[in-house]
Design a protein around this motif. Structure first.
Motif, PDB file in Angstrom:
ATOM      1  N   LEU A   4      -2.378   3.021  12.115  1.00 32.00           N
ATOM      2  CA  LEU A   4      -3.695   2.769  11.527  1.00 32.00           C
ATOM      3  C   LEU A   4      -4.207   4.009  10.802  1.00 32.00           C
ATOM      4  O   LEU A   4      -4.729   3.914   9.690  1.00 32.00           O
ATOM      5  CB  LEU A   4      -4.694   2.321  12.593  1.00 32.00           C
ATOM      6  N   ARG A   5      -4.038   5.172  11.416  1.00 34.54           N
ATOM      7  CA  ARG A   5      -4.437   6.405  10.728  1.00 34.54           C
ATOM      8  C   ARG A   5      -3.663   6.557   9.422  1.00 34.54           C
ATOM      9  O   ARG A   5      -4.218   6.954   8.399  1.00 34.54           O
ATOM     10  CB  ARG A   5      -4.214   7.622  11.630  1.00 34.54           C
ATOM     11  N   ALA A   6      -2.387   6.214   9.451  1.00 36.25           N
ATOM     12  CA  ALA A   6      -1.567   6.290   8.240  1.00 36.25           C
ATOM     13  C   ALA A   6      -2.102   5.339   7.172  1.00 36.25           C
ATOM     14  O   ALA A   6      -2.246   5.718   6.006  1.00 36.25           O
ATOM     15  CB  ALA A   6      -0.111   5.962   8.557  1.00 36.25           C
ATOM     16  N   ALA A   7      -2.399   4.110   7.562  1.00 33.81           N
ATOM     17  CA  ALA A   7      -2.916   3.124   6.603  1.00 33.81           C
ATOM     18  C   ALA A   7      -4.255   3.567   6.022  1.00 33.81           C
ATOM     19  O   ALA A   7      -4.492   3.438   4.815  1.00 33.81           O
ATOM     20  CB  ALA A   7      -3.045   1.758   7.272  1.00 33.81           C
ATOM     21  N   LEU A   8      -5.122   4.096   6.865  1.00 33.52           N
ATOM     22  CA  LEU A   8      -6.414   4.589   6.381  1.00 33.52           C
ATOM     23  C   LEU A   8      -6.219   5.761   5.422  1.00 33.52           C
ATOM     24  O   LEU A   8      -6.841   5.814   4.354  1.00 33.52           O
ATOM     25  CB  LEU A   8      -7.295   5.012   7.557  1.00 33.52           C
ATOM     26  N   ALA A   9      -5.345   6.691   5.787  1.00 36.84           N
ATOM     27  CA  ALA A   9      -5.098   7.860   4.941  1.00 36.84           C
ATOM     28  C   ALA A   9      -4.514   7.449   3.589  1.00 36.84           C
ATOM     29  O   ALA A   9      -4.959   7.924   2.541  1.00 36.84           O
ATOM     30  CB  ALA A   9      -4.154   8.832   5.652  1.00 36.84           C
ATOM     31  N   TYR A  37       2.116  11.027   6.098  1.00 35.77           N
ATOM     32  CA  TYR A  37       1.836   9.589   5.991  1.00 35.77           C
ATOM     33  C   TYR A  37       2.106   9.099   4.572  1.00 35.77           C
ATOM     34  O   TYR A  37       2.709   8.048   4.369  1.00 35.77           O
ATOM     35  CB  TYR A  37       0.386   9.280   6.359  1.00 35.77           C
ATOM     36  N   LEU A  38       1.666   9.869   3.591  1.00 32.20           N
ATOM     37  CA  LEU A  38       1.858   9.481   2.193  1.00 32.20           C
ATOM     38  C   LEU A  38       3.340   9.441   1.813  1.00 32.20           C
ATOM     39  O   LEU A  38       3.759   8.612   1.008  1.00 32.20           O
ATOM     40  CB  LEU A  38       1.107  10.436   1.266  1.00 32.20           C
ATOM     41  N   ALA A  39       4.113  10.332   2.396  1.00 35.57           N
ATOM     42  CA  ALA A  39       5.552  10.393   2.114  1.00 35.57           C
ATOM     43  C   ALA A  39       6.355   9.477   3.036  1.00 35.57           C
ATOM     44  O   ALA A  39       7.584   9.457   2.966  1.00 35.57           O
ATOM     45  CB  ALA A  39       6.041  11.833   2.254  1.00 35.57           C
ATOM     46  N   GLU A  40       5.661   8.744   3.889  1.00 37.47           N
ATOM     47  CA  GLU A  40       6.282   7.823   4.847  1.00 37.47           C
ATOM     48  C   GLU A  40       7.269   8.527   5.775  1.00 37.47           C
ATOM     49  O   GLU A  40       8.292   7.979   6.161  1.00 37.47           O
ATOM     50  CB  GLU A  40       6.962   6.660   4.128  1.00 37.47           C
ATOM     51  N   ARG A  41       6.937   9.763   6.146  1.00 37.44           N
ATOM     52  CA  ARG A  41       7.774  10.513   7.076  1.00 37.44           C
ATOM     53  C   ARG A  41       7.233  10.455   8.498  1.00 37.44           C
ATOM     54  O   ARG A  41       7.816  11.017   9.408  1.00 37.44           O
ATOM     55  CB  ARG A  41       7.858  11.979   6.643  1.00 37.44           C
ATOM     56  N   ARG A  42       6.113   9.809   8.657  1.00 37.81           N
ATOM     57  CA  ARG A  42       5.474   9.788   9.960  1.00 37.81           C
ATOM     58  C   ARG A  42       4.877   8.403  10.177  1.00 37.81           C
ATOM     59  O   ARG A  42       4.376   7.790   9.252  1.00 37.81           O
ATOM     60  CB  ARG A  42       4.366  10.844   9.957  1.00 37.81           C
ATOM     61  N   SER A  43       4.935   7.901  11.368  1.00 34.38           N
ATOM     62  CA  SER A  43       4.360   6.614  11.749  1.00 34.38           C
ATOM     63  C   SER A  43       5.371   5.479  11.578  1.00 34.38           C
ATOM     64  O   SER A  43       6.421   5.645  10.962  1.00 34.38           O
ATOM     65  CB  SER A  43       3.092   6.321  10.950  1.00 34.38           C
ATOM     66  N   ASN A  44       5.027   4.352  12.123  1.00 32.96           N
ATOM     67  CA  ASN A  44       5.877   3.168  12.080  1.00 32.96           C
ATOM     68  C   ASN A  44       5.696   2.475  10.729  1.00 32.96           C
ATOM     69  O   ASN A  44       4.678   1.835  10.484  1.00 32.96           O
ATOM     70  CB  ASN A  44       5.498   2.232  13.230  1.00 32.96           C
ATOM     71  N   LYS A  46       6.938  -0.138   9.379  1.00 33.98           N
ATOM     72  CA  LYS A  46       6.772  -1.593   9.409  1.00 33.98           C
ATOM     73  C   LYS A  46       5.316  -1.965   9.705  1.00 33.98           C
ATOM     74  O   LYS A  46       4.743  -2.839   9.055  1.00 33.98           O
ATOM     75  CB  LYS A  46       7.706  -2.189  10.464  1.00 33.98           C
ATOM     76  N   VAL A  47       4.721  -1.296  10.665  1.00 28.82           N
ATOM     77  CA  VAL A  47       3.329  -1.584  11.028  1.00 28.82           C
ATOM     78  C   VAL A  47       2.384  -1.133   9.919  1.00 28.82           C
ATOM     79  O   VAL A  47       1.442  -1.849   9.566  1.00 28.82           O
ATOM     80  CB  VAL A  47       2.957  -0.931  12.379  1.00 28.82           C
ATOM     81  N   VAL A  48       2.639   0.030   9.347  1.00 28.92           N
ATOM     82  CA  VAL A  48       1.798   0.525   8.249  1.00 28.92           C
ATOM     83  C   VAL A  48       1.850  -0.456   7.083  1.00 28.92           C
ATOM     84  O   VAL A  48       0.816  -0.814   6.510  1.00 28.92           O
ATOM     85  CB  VAL A  48       2.236   1.938   7.795  1.00 28.92           C
ATOM     86  N   ARG A  49       3.032  -0.899   6.740  1.00 27.03           N
ATOM     87  CA  ARG A  49       3.189  -1.854   5.643  1.00 27.03           C
ATOM     88  C   ARG A  49       2.410  -3.141   5.929  1.00 27.03           C
ATOM     89  O   ARG A  49       1.743  -3.685   5.053  1.00 27.03           O
ATOM     90  CB  ARG A  49       4.674  -2.152   5.421  1.00 27.03           C
ATOM     91  N   LYS A  50       2.475  -3.600   7.168  1.00 28.92           N
ATOM     92  CA  LYS A  50       1.742  -4.814   7.535  1.00 28.92           C
ATOM     93  C   LYS A  50       0.236  -4.600   7.383  1.00 28.92           C
ATOM     94  O   LYS A  50      -0.472  -5.457   6.866  1.00 28.92           O
ATOM     95  CB  LYS A  50       2.071  -5.232   8.968  1.00 28.92           C
ATOM     96  N   LEU A  51      -0.251  -3.458   7.822  1.00 27.97           N
ATOM     97  CA  LEU A  51      -1.680  -3.161   7.698  1.00 27.97           C
ATOM     98  C   LEU A  51      -2.129  -3.106   6.239  1.00 27.97           C
ATOM     99  O   LEU A  51      -3.247  -3.491   5.908  1.00 27.97           O
ATOM    100  CB  LEU A  51      -2.008  -1.831   8.378  1.00 27.97           C
ATOM    101  N   LEU A  52      -1.254  -2.625   5.375  1.00 27.06           N
ATOM    102  CA  LEU A  52      -1.614  -2.467   3.966  1.00 27.06           C
ATOM    103  C   LEU A  52      -1.370  -3.717   3.127  1.00 27.06           C
ATOM    104  O   LEU A  52      -2.021  -3.903   2.098  1.00 27.06           O
ATOM    105  CB  LEU A  52      -0.842  -1.291   3.360  1.00 27.06           C
ATOM    106  N   GLU A  53      -0.458  -4.576   3.563  1.00 24.54           N
ATOM    107  CA  GLU A  53      -0.076  -5.713   2.726  1.00 24.54           C
ATOM    108  C   GLU A  53      -0.525  -7.070   3.256  1.00 24.54           C
ATOM    109  O   GLU A  53      -0.732  -7.993   2.477  1.00 24.54           O
ATOM    110  CB  GLU A  53       1.441  -5.711   2.528  1.00 24.54           C
ATOM    111  N   ASP A  54      -0.653  -7.207   4.553  1.00 17.71           N
ATOM    112  CA  ASP A  54      -1.091  -8.477   5.135  1.00 17.71           C
ATOM    113  C   ASP A  54      -2.588  -8.631   4.885  1.00 17.71           C
ATOM    114  O   ASP A  54      -3.386  -7.790   5.298  1.00 17.71           O
ATOM    115  CB  ASP A  54      -0.796  -8.480   6.635  1.00 17.71           C
ATOM    116  N   LYS A  55      -2.969  -9.712   4.220  1.00 18.65           N
ATOM    117  CA  LYS A  55      -4.374  -9.901   3.845  1.00 18.65           C
ATOM    118  C   LYS A  55      -5.318  -9.839   5.041  1.00 18.65           C
ATOM    119  O   LYS A  55      -6.440  -9.354   4.919  1.00 18.65           O
ATOM    120  CB  LYS A  55      -4.553 -11.229   3.109  1.00 18.65           C
ATOM    121  N   LYS A  56      -4.854 -10.321   6.178  1.00 19.30           N
ATOM    122  CA  LYS A  56      -5.694 -10.322   7.384  1.00 19.30           C
ATOM    123  C   LYS A  56      -6.140  -8.907   7.744  1.00 19.30           C
ATOM    124  O   LYS A  56      -7.270  -8.697   8.183  1.00 19.30           O
ATOM    125  CB  LYS A  56      -4.924 -10.944   8.552  1.00 19.30           C
TER     126      LYS A  56
END
Length: 88
Positions: A4-9, A37-44, A46-56
């Motif tokens: 979530l922190r990654a998605a927010l950042a 987070y921006l370079a996708e070197r940290r965090s999950n 799959k979950v970050v992608r879901k948070l950013l792409e899933d409309k819900k």
């Protein structure tokens, strides 16, 4: 919730144009964490992608990112909201 922190950042930097340093300050994390987070070197990824792409979830990520930027809500309150959302 690192994802979530990654998605927010990511949203704050890419969608709202904040600097890495400003984003880090708002989220109370290190600038290096935001960069990772921006370079996708940290965090999950799959979950970050879901948070950013899933409309819900994406609509809430954007909404709460803006509320954090405007100092309308604290990061811990956002975390609580998403925990409740995930476990409904």
């Amino acid at each position: 919730m690192p994802a979530l922190r990654a998605a927010l950042a990511i949203t704050m930097v890419r969608e709202y144009g904040l600097s890495v340093y400003r984003t880090a300050k708002l989220l109370d994390i290190a600038p290096a964490a935001v960069s990772n987070y921006l370079a996708e070197r940290r965090s999950n990824k799959k979950v970050v992608r879901k948070l950013l792409e899933d409309k819900k979830y994406a609509i809430y990520v954007k909404e709460y990112s803006m509320k954090i930027i405007r100092n309308e809500i604290r990061v811990d309150e956002v975390m609580c909201f998403f925990c409740k959302l995930f476990y409904e």
